[in-house]
Design an enzyme around this catalytic site. Sequence first.
Site, PDB file in Angstrom:
ATOM      1  N   ASP A 126      -4.730  -7.852 -13.049  1.00 31.28           N
ATOM      2  CA  ASP A 126      -5.051  -9.250 -12.766  1.00 31.28           C
ATOM      3  C   ASP A 126      -4.809 -10.135 -13.986  1.00 31.28           C
ATOM      4  OD1 ASP A 126      -5.668  -9.420 -10.076  1.00 31.28           O
ATOM      5  OD2 ASP A 126      -7.721  -8.732 -10.360  1.00 31.28           O
ATOM      6  N   HIS A 171       0.825  -1.201   0.000  1.00 34.69           N
ATOM      7  CA  HIS A 171       0.000   0.000   0.000  1.00 34.69           C
ATOM      8  C   HIS A 171       0.862   1.255   0.000  1.00 34.69           C
ATOM      9  CE1 HIS A 171      -3.704  -2.343   1.472  1.00 34.69           C
ATOM     10  NE2 HIS A 171      -3.940  -1.893   0.263  1.00 34.69           N
ATOM     11  N   GLU A 203     -10.388 -10.173 -16.978  1.00 33.73           N
ATOM     12  CA  GLU A 203      -9.288 -10.208 -16.007  1.00 33.73           C
ATOM     13  C   GLU A 203      -8.604 -11.562 -15.923  1.00 33.73           C
ATOM     14  OE1 GLU A 203     -10.223  -7.538 -12.341  1.00 33.73           O
ATOM     15  OE2 GLU A 203     -12.092  -8.542 -12.877  1.00 33.73           O
ATOM     16  N   CYS A 256      -8.572  -0.621 -17.917  1.00 31.19           N
ATOM     17  CA  CYS A 256      -8.526   0.142 -16.667  1.00 31.19           C
ATOM     18  C   CYS A 256      -7.394  -0.301 -15.753  1.00 31.19           C
ATOM     19  CB  CYS A 256      -9.856   0.054 -15.924  1.00 31.19           C
ATOM     20  SG  CYS A 256     -10.348  -1.627 -15.481  1.00 31.19           S
TER      21      CYS A 256
END
Length: 971
Positions: free
Chosen positions: A848, A587, A824, A895
Amino acid sequence: MLKLTPEDITLSAQAAGKVEAISLIADQLQADGMVEAGYREGMLAREQQTSTYLGNGIAIPHGTTDTRELVRETGLKVVRFPAGVEWGAGQTVYTAIGIAARSDEHLSILRQLTHVIADEQLAQRLHSCSGAEEVRAILSGEAVSGAFLLGADQVRMHSVATSYSELVALAGAILWNKQAIIQQDLISLYATPPQYLGEGVWLVAVASQADNGAAAVVQPAQPVSLYGNSLDVLIAISTHNDQHLPLLERLTELKLEGRLKVLAESRRALDVVRHLLVQKLDGQQLICPLPMSHGLHARPAANLARIAKGFEAEIWVENLDSDSPAVSARSVTKLISLGAQLGHRLQITAEGDDAAAALATIGEAISAGLGDPVVRGFQQQAASEALVVALESESVSAPVVRLQAGDAISGLTGAPGVAIAPAYVMSEPKFEFAHQAGPASVELARLQTAVAAVGEQLNKRLESTANTELAQIIAMHLELLLDPEMQQEAEQHVRRGDSAEWGWQQSFEALASVQEQSKELLLAERAIDIRDVGNRVLAQLTGQGGSDAIQTEHVLVCQEIAPSEISDLDLSKVRAVVTAAGGVTSHAAILARTLGIPLLVGCGPQVLTLEPGTPVIVDCEARTLKVAPDQAALDQARTTMAREKELAEQAYASRFEPAVTTDGHHIEVMANLTAAKSVDKAIDHGCEGVGLFRSEFIYMDYPQEPTLEEQRAEYARVLDALGADRPLIVRTLDVGGDKPLPYMPIDKEENPFLGVRGIRLSLRYPETLKRQLHALLTAANGRLLRIMFPMVTDIHEWRALRAMFDEVVVDYPGSNIELGIMIEVPSAALMADIFAKEVNFFSIGTNDLTQYALAIDRGHPELSRQADSINPAVLRLIDMTVRAADRHGIWVGVCGELASDPHGAAILTGLGVKELSMSMRAIPRVKAHLRQLSMQAARDLAERALAADSSEAVRALPLLETDKLAGVRHG
């Protein structure tokens, strides 16, 4: 990986010598159509180059690289020679495995054989067992009877068991799964009184007639009282011979040394196994990562053994990233048995008069690859992480070698950018507090007050931030802070007399340690988030943990950086961040990218030796840090930075202009968002709509499922802010994996990213999905709204979703909804022509899709370098999807992170992608890039990218007619 069947095995053959044996094997390979004539000569030539004898009577004859073109089909033949075949140098082969492979596939067989090579008894079984099926099982690494088993999968850490009977039941289940006990042994296991070894360690053993012997280790989350003593670790042993004796000897050794407590103090299952298997070694040590892509196979192992034999010192090698014991550096077979692969840390211990010289020579040889090619960019990292320390002898101890002027160290790109500034090392937060305090009621109140205060701080930040990624991380931290398991464990500590600080620290450290053990590295990286939240509460409790801010421009260097520390940085002072540890999907890395802070991660411990104020160049594109660089390097870095700044300023000034190519083709450039409050900022960055609205973060803001009205209000705010001219695409609830919801429980899964996530979870909770669809349709109120469903893998899932939508939409006459799916997973791309008949659009999630197509965890410390969405394999899946969409008249968007890469955006445009959605910071630069090329140039680039053989080759492709963009860095 090569597969072996019983038909490939000859149990008995005769040969007068090695040449005849190899000829026999070559004939079998050729007869089965695996190789062409002439491969035999290649197999014999290989023996001239280097012997294929591995040890314990096993050889793997195979061809040279020059004869790989003679291989028609990958395969192998196993031939046993009961009388033995002289293989040279006094070596006798009883089992030969002939391999036909077009590349380096023979190395996968070698890795499978390490367990046989290192086990003389198992090798004897291989040579003498009566059936081909047993030979196949032994060579394939399957469980075979007669072994004594102890591995990390037989250790349970932080068990919720609260009694001895529960602990022994868990141990029995582990032994049962390893075929180490039979039904009646379970009764004996319960009935046998355990023995107390001391320091909280207990032992129970049973004799069994089961196929295998094994040990199970169970560590309760809280100590269990047993016969007046504490039970911190239970070891259960099942055996029918004497193979368990080395384990008993090791336990005796630990007891005599007063070190049994290390078993209870271990945080990882792997550490427990290592303590039980690994002998104590005295002497100087060298620790360095292995930099070769194929690991420590036969050739480099032989070179290492040859070097070791040139010294008088006793030299041992241990793989710190496995549970195998240390082995002699002079034994090729033992070295191969370590199973060391790229990035694994080898610990070399040397004891003797020439130990220091031996370590220096071996360290250099490993860094250079031991005769094998070194992975690009890994050599300096391997060398920089090598360190010499001493055990049991202060007189020969040595610290990590400090970085000097002119040194360079490599890492991984957490966030792009270049910076020049003095470096300052930030120390880890340390808190001082008492272990015990009281009364418990007072400590519990202090803890609750501190948790509430931190929660209030996080909520205020969540309400005030417009940064969608930061909002996402803060929301997740709030969930961690309020985790009932963490709070309950802390309260249990306090009720036993511990202080609030001690109880809280024990609780969050235990949870973080469990997370670190996850086989899914993306989940393992989340341990730093747990510690980030935990340390916030400790700081609130103690009033400690702050540090004096540096008031000048600098590069911040630290062991690892938490998301809260990234978000708190003064960007007018901090030019870049460099960490010794950390990953590219943490993160902190995600946040650094959105804030525009250059971040270089995984640089190793040597980076922490920088003297305060040392000038450095941090080039995250080149993945390097240069120490006290010379003037030429500084001039080059400043030129690069100036050009980057100029391009960024030009792009930002023209951010509201549409992305129209020089020959008039318009590409929609959209924003990825998580909250309505970010829409205005995204529009200010030039977005033409929202191509991905992550609806799951609405759900993550609530302790229970948000009401239909709460959902509707958020969607309506987004639609209102965008207006009629900017479209909105909402992704339905996408949780699971690393984004669980407490009110949508998911069974614990070994690999959550291949489990119940995305639409699979929504289909398990259909009413939740229907309520979301009602909220979306109510908010749209006749306005155009696009809805897409995540992680769809087959047409039946889509049709089930469509049926639910059709059930809901009848309540909204006049609605204007377009439905799409996210591509994905490879199965969706391969079936795109089927889906395209029934949906309005596709949106490709390249993050992904890359992870699943390449079978690489994007958080893997070594393999993440290869998890590049620009890989031709991924591009071909995208091309397949776009072509299927074109045939059926629907459009395709992207995206994922590839859309925010200017070079990637150009390729996607050339492939026919109509819409690109990205983080708002990337929008101006991508739009400016697309405005400077023609569609023909983009198509030409895309064609060459599809024909390339690697990610590196794609990134090196020039934009032929747009060489004026040479200043734009594609890396």
